[in-house]
Design a protein around this motif. Structure first.
Motif, PDB file in Angstrom:
ATOM      1  N   MET A   1       6.058  23.218   5.349  1.00 54.07           N
ATOM      2  CA  MET A   1       6.247  24.397   6.585  1.00 54.07           C
ATOM      3  C   MET A   1       6.685  25.650   6.277  1.00 54.07           C
ATOM      4  SD  MET A   1       6.975  25.857   8.892  1.00 54.07           S
ATOM      5  CE  MET A   1       8.742  24.860   9.320  1.00 54.07           C
ATOM      6  N   LEU A   2       7.806  25.375   5.397  1.00 48.60           N
ATOM      7  CA  LEU A   2       8.232  27.270   5.481  1.00 48.60           C
ATOM      8  C   LEU A   2       7.993  27.372   3.754  1.00 48.60           C
ATOM      9  CD1 LEU A   2      10.334  29.813   5.665  1.00 48.60           C
ATOM     10  CD2 LEU A   2      11.870  27.686   4.080  1.00 48.60           C
ATOM     11  N   ALA A   3       7.256  26.947   3.075  1.00 48.24           N
ATOM     12  CA  ALA A   3       7.054  27.306   1.784  1.00 48.24           C
ATOM     13  C   ALA A   3       5.367  28.385   1.803  1.00 48.24           C
ATOM     14  CB  ALA A   3       6.744  26.021   0.670  1.00 48.24           C
ATOM     15  N   GLY A   4       4.707  26.909   2.921  1.00 50.08           N
ATOM     16  CA  GLY A   4       3.531  28.021   3.511  1.00 50.08           C
ATOM     17  C   GLY A   4       3.038  29.071   3.741  1.00 50.08           C
ATOM     18  N   ILE A   5       4.628  29.553   4.562  1.00 53.29           N
ATOM     19  CA  ILE A   5       4.577  30.273   5.583  1.00 53.29           C
ATOM     20  C   ILE A   5       4.849  31.860   4.245  1.00 53.29           C
ATOM     21  CG2 ILE A   5       5.494  32.315   7.365  1.00 53.29           C
ATOM     22  CD1 ILE A   5       3.464  29.375   8.092  1.00 53.29           C
TER      23      ILE A   5
ATOM     24  N   LEU B   1      -3.034  54.699  10.249  1.00 56.23           N
ATOM     25  CA  LEU B   1      -1.997  54.261  10.319  1.00 56.23           C
ATOM     26  C   LEU B   1      -2.231  52.744  10.917  1.00 56.23           C
ATOM     27  CD1 LEU B   1       0.324  54.684  12.503  1.00 56.23           C
ATOM     28  CD2 LEU B   1      -1.031  55.649  14.257  1.00 56.23           C
ATOM     29  N   THR B   2      -3.434  52.705  12.013  1.00 54.96           N
ATOM     30  CA  THR B   2      -4.319  51.277  12.149  1.00 54.96           C
ATOM     31  C   THR B   2      -3.968  50.401  11.318  1.00 54.96           C
ATOM     32  OG1 THR B   2      -6.076  52.604  13.315  1.00 54.96           O
ATOM     33  CG2 THR B   2      -6.187  50.058  12.848  1.00 54.96           C
ATOM     34  N   GLN B   3      -3.904  51.052   9.571  1.00 55.61           N
ATOM     35  CA  GLN B   3      -4.871  49.739   8.956  1.00 55.61           C
ATOM     36  C   GLN B   3      -2.669  49.188   8.517  1.00 55.61           C
ATOM     37  OE1 GLN B   3      -6.576  48.305   6.622  1.00 55.61           O
ATOM     38  NE2 GLN B   3      -5.068  47.195   4.779  1.00 55.61           N
ATOM     39  N   LEU B   4      -1.372  50.499   9.155  1.00 55.68           N
ATOM     40  CA  LEU B   4      -0.225  49.639   8.488  1.00 55.68           C
ATOM     41  C   LEU B   4      -0.097  49.621  10.133  1.00 55.68           C
ATOM     42  CD1 LEU B   4       2.550  50.578   7.765  1.00 55.68           C
ATOM     43  CD2 LEU B   4       2.110  52.663   8.784  1.00 55.68           C
ATOM     44  N   VAL B   5      -0.236  49.830  11.546  1.00 59.26           N
ATOM     45  CA  VAL B   5      -0.433  48.541  12.049  1.00 59.26           C
ATOM     46  C   VAL B   5      -0.530  47.556  12.302  1.00 59.26           C
ATOM     47  CG1 VAL B   5      -0.448  48.772  14.807  1.00 59.26           C
ATOM     48  CG2 VAL B   5       0.164  50.869  13.293  1.00 59.26           C
ATOM     49  N   PHE B   6      -1.962  46.971  11.889  1.00 58.67           N
ATOM     50  CA  PHE B   6      -2.471  45.843  12.141  1.00 58.67           C
ATOM     51  C   PHE B   6      -1.629  45.374  10.850  1.00 58.67           C
ATOM     52  CE2 PHE B   6      -6.350  45.650  13.870  1.00 58.67           C
ATOM     53  CZ  PHE B   6      -6.187  46.519  15.277  1.00 58.67           C
ATOM     54  N   GLY B   7      -1.741  45.628   9.365  1.00 55.96           N
ATOM     55  CA  GLY B   7      -0.222  45.293   8.385  1.00 55.96           C
ATOM     56  C   GLY B   7       1.075  44.523   8.828  1.00 55.96           C
ATOM     57  N   LEU B   8       1.339  45.271   9.822  1.00 55.44           N
ATOM     58  CA  LEU B   8       3.037  44.971  10.352  1.00 55.44           C
ATOM     59  C   LEU B   8       2.942  44.331  11.170  1.00 55.44           C
ATOM     60  CD1 LEU B   8       4.281  48.689  10.947  1.00 55.44           C
ATOM     61  CD2 LEU B   8       4.904  46.714   8.538  1.00 55.44           C
ATOM     62  N   VAL B   9       1.625  43.697  12.231  1.00 55.31           N
ATOM     63  CA  VAL B   9       1.347  42.673  13.277  1.00 55.31           C
ATOM     64  C   VAL B   9       1.551  41.702  12.762  1.00 55.31           C
ATOM     65  CG1 VAL B   9      -0.097  41.837  14.745  1.00 55.31           C
ATOM     66  CG2 VAL B   9       0.217  43.984  15.033  1.00 55.31           C
ATOM     67  N   GLU B  10       1.173  41.658  11.099  1.00 60.29           N
ATOM     68  CA  GLU B  10       0.917  40.184  10.293  1.00 60.29           C
ATOM     69  C   GLU B  10       2.777  39.684  10.352  1.00 60.29           C
ATOM     70  OE1 GLU B  10      -1.926  39.621   7.464  1.00 60.29           O
ATOM     71  OE2 GLU B  10      -2.897  39.950   8.353  1.00 60.29           O
ATOM     72  N   MET B  11       3.450  39.921   9.958  1.00 62.85           N
ATOM     73  CA  MET B  11       5.084  39.892   9.732  1.00 62.85           C
ATOM     74  C   MET B  11       5.632  38.766  10.847  1.00 62.85           C
ATOM     75  SD  MET B  11       3.903  40.922   7.071  1.00 62.85           S
ATOM     76  CE  MET B  11       5.584  40.351   6.460  1.00 62.85           C
ATOM     77  N   PRO B  12       4.982  39.657  12.258  1.00 58.69           N
ATOM     78  CA  PRO B  12       5.917  38.970  13.835  1.00 58.69           C
ATOM     79  C   PRO B  12       4.648  37.937  13.574  1.00 58.69           C
ATOM     80  CG  PRO B  12       5.000  40.681  13.973  1.00 58.69           C
ATOM     81  CD  PRO B  12       5.101  41.055  12.794  1.00 58.69           C
ATOM     82  N   ALA B  13       3.962  37.292  13.352  1.00 59.09           N
ATOM     83  CA  ALA B  13       2.847  36.907  13.860  1.00 59.09           C
ATOM     84  C   ALA B  13       3.219  35.544  13.161  1.00 59.09           C
ATOM     85  CB  ALA B  13       1.866  37.387  13.454  1.00 59.09           C
ATOM     86  N   ARG B  14       3.123  36.270  11.606  1.00 61.52           N
ATOM     87  CA  ARG B  14       3.653  34.615  10.659  1.00 61.52           C
ATOM     88  C   ARG B  14       5.025  34.241  10.616  1.00 61.52           C
ATOM     89  NH1 ARG B  14      -0.629  35.255   6.922  1.00 61.52           N
ATOM     90  NH2 ARG B  14      -1.593  36.804   6.699  1.00 61.52           N
ATOM     91  N   THR B  15       6.211  34.846  11.377  1.00 57.06           N
ATOM     92  CA  THR B  15       7.669  34.129  11.420  1.00 57.06           C
ATOM     93  C   THR B  15       7.641  33.924  12.458  1.00 57.06           C
ATOM     94  OG1 THR B  15       8.380  36.854  10.467  1.00 57.06           O
ATOM     95  CG2 THR B  15       9.960  35.290  11.705  1.00 57.06           C
ATOM     96  N   ILE B  16       7.027  34.239  13.428  1.00 52.57           N
ATOM     97  CA  ILE B  16       6.833  32.684  15.075  1.00 52.57           C
ATOM     98  C   ILE B  16       6.771  31.268  14.403  1.00 52.57           C
ATOM     99  CG2 ILE B  16       4.549  33.519  15.784  1.00 52.57           C
ATOM    100  CD1 ILE B  16       6.088  34.058  18.902  1.00 52.57           C
TER     101      ILE B  16
END
Length: 523
Positions: A212-216, A358-373
């Motif tokens: 699971m960790l490797a996949g994320i 800015l929207t592209q950056l924010v949408f990209g930043l959202v990916e990180m906590p989404a994958r972390t959780i």
């Protein structure tokens, strides 16, 4: 002995696997570039027909359109001898511009839209071009999925990376829109070949506890590419230079001919045990856990006992037996809906009324906590986690339809929440589906899943046309489809902390034995 038990002896995520994941993760950055670059290369700047406005007023009127965040298609109906500020009228039917179009260069120096006049009556070509690229991913999923099961994951990864860099660079020099679209189609086919096979290759080399960790981890690098693209596109405002910048570094992946290992699990399943054990011994040495000769021979005998009956497998096996059929059809739909909504939101960021970079950056930043959780939820349950995140994404998208258009920040926050849920569920479905399908048809299963996903991807740019029915229609679709998927996910088996199934019999819960010259299932 199960292959996962062998991995536990040689190290489920030791130095060998960590090095492997370095090679697997690097291409993910460029995959994100290619997948999302059309947000910038296909952007539509404010524009005016030269014949509708006096030459002296062109720059002034274009500045007005840019500063007021007007609809880019507003100028299609501007009447003769009126300024842009006067708004749309009836003097010039859309698409009848004879003097050529003038484009604002305030945000972009050039895009495929400005170079080939993809506005007004030709605006649909831009969306169809994006869909054809996504259709390339669909073709790649079908072709490279079956070829990988036949010829191995590594070989198809190498071929796909080669196609990606060659056709990606050529696209930067395309002489017209149609050749550009054809070249992007070929890049799309290669994306599927890389995405599917590097993920499966990593999964098949990783122990069940670390899988699971490797996949994320691979998903994180896609997220990094998402964020980096906003910066690269901000610095490079010319579409040809941008296309070249995201493609040319791919020549570095030529080194993968010497660096990327084969899948020992795939070699074992295809009765190539000597090659498999050579790789297993290499992994054991790198991980500091060399196998003794006696133990190695004992394991070979155990594996031969388990695989005494061999038969060829194909994608038909995905739907021939009851449990496999139910699980396959649900997973296929989940891939479809995840990618449909993910790219429906990602490729239409201009709809939310904020600065595109800015929207592209924010949408990209959202990916990180989404994958972390997902790192904290997947260990508890693959099934409940995926269902919950789909529900969050679908609900947030539905709520946007009740927000007035002038509250752009609120709509963007809700869209970001929807993107958060969909990104998390998309990360999970990669891991989940690889665990649901058995080794003998895993690449076929992931390949057809990816094919269904690419159907969703091909339809995502077309969601823009639903606005002709109702401005809220795209977000309604982005809400209802994930909520349905959330319910269907609960019908799948739980795979957390369980070994990967190697055969269809492992999924169905019965074994196969040969009796009187035939094959008989034993419940």
């Amino acid at each position: 002995m199960h292959f996962d038990e062998i991995l536990s002896l040689v190290g489920g995520f030791g130095k060998f696997q960590k090095v492997l994941y370095v090679w697997i993760c690097l291409p993910q950055i460029f995959l994100a570039f290619h997948m999302l670059v059309s947000v910038f290369t296909g952007a539509v700047p404010p524009h005016l027909c030269r014949s509708t406005v006096r030459p002296a007023d062109l720059n002034l009127n274009l500045s007005l359109l840019s500063s007021t965040d007007a609809d880019p298609e507003l100028s299609c109906g501007i009447p003769l001898n009126h300024s842009a500020a006067a708004g749309p009228g009836h003097g010039v039917p859309p698409g009848s511009c004879q003097g050529g179009w003038e484009y604002s260069t305030e945000t972009f120096h050039s895009t495929i839209v400005t170079e080939w006049d993809l506005v007004c009556d030709r605006a649909s070509l831009n969306h169809f071009g994006s869909s054809i690229y996504m259709f390339g991913l669909l073709v790649g999923a079908v072709v490279f999925g079956s070829l990988a099961d036949k010829y191995g994951r590594r070989n198809i990864v190498l071929i796909s990376l080669t196609i990606q860099v060659v056709f990606g660079v050529c696209a930067a020099f395309a002489p017209n829109f149609y050749i550009y679209t054809a070249l992007r189609f070929m890049v799309g086919t290669s994306i599927s070949g890389v995405i599917m096979n590097v993920f499966v290759l990593g999964t098949e080399w990783t122990g069940s506890k670390e899988r699971m960790l490797a996949g994320i981890i691979t998903d994180y690098f896609f997220g990094f590419g998402y964020i980096m693209l906003a910066g690269v596109a901000y610095l490079i405002r010319d579409w040809r230079k941008l296309q070249l910048a995201i493609s040319a570094p791919g020549f570095l992946f030529i080194s993968y001919f010497w660096l990327l290992p084969k899948s020992a699990r795939w070699l074992m399943a295809n009765d190539r045990k000597e090659e498999a054990w050579e790789l297993i011994r290499k992994a054991a040495r790198m991980n500091g856990k060399p196998l003794t000769k006696d133990l190695e021979m004992w394991e070979v005998n155990k594996i031969e006992e388990k695989t005494e009956v061999k038969r060829k497998h194909s994608f038909i096996d995905l739907v021939q037996t009851p449990k496999m059929r139910k699980q396959s059809l649900i997973v296929f739909y989940l891939w479809f809906v995840n990618v449909l909504v993910y790219y429906g939101l990602s490729l239409n960021i201009s709809d939310f009324g904020m600065n595109i970079f800015l929207t592209q950056l924010v949408f990209g930043l959202v990916e990180m906590p989404a994958r972390t959780i997902t790192l904290f939820t997947l260990n508890r349950s693959r099934r409940i986690s995926h269902s919950a995140f789909l529900a969050v994404g679908g609900t947030a998208c539905l709520l946007t339809i009740f927000i007035p258009d002038d509250l752009t920040v609120v709509k963007t926050v809700l869209a970001m929440t929807g993107k958060f849920g969909i990104t998390a569920s998309l990360s999970i479905i990669y891991v989940y589906s690889a665990e649901v399908f058995p080794t003998v048809i895993r690449q076929n299963g992931v390949g057809i899943s990816s094919m269904c996903a690419r159907i969703g991807g091909a339809l995502a740019p077309m969601m823009h046309f639903l606005r002709a029915i109702s401005p809220q229609a795209p977000m309604v679709l982005c809400g209802i489809c994930p909520l349905l998927g959330s319910g269907l996910t609960l019908l799948l088996p739980e795979t957390a902390h369980k070994p990967l199934p190697d055969t269809i019999e492992d999924v169905e819960g019965y074994t196969i034995r040969v009796k009187d010259g035939g094959v008989k299932p034993v419940v």
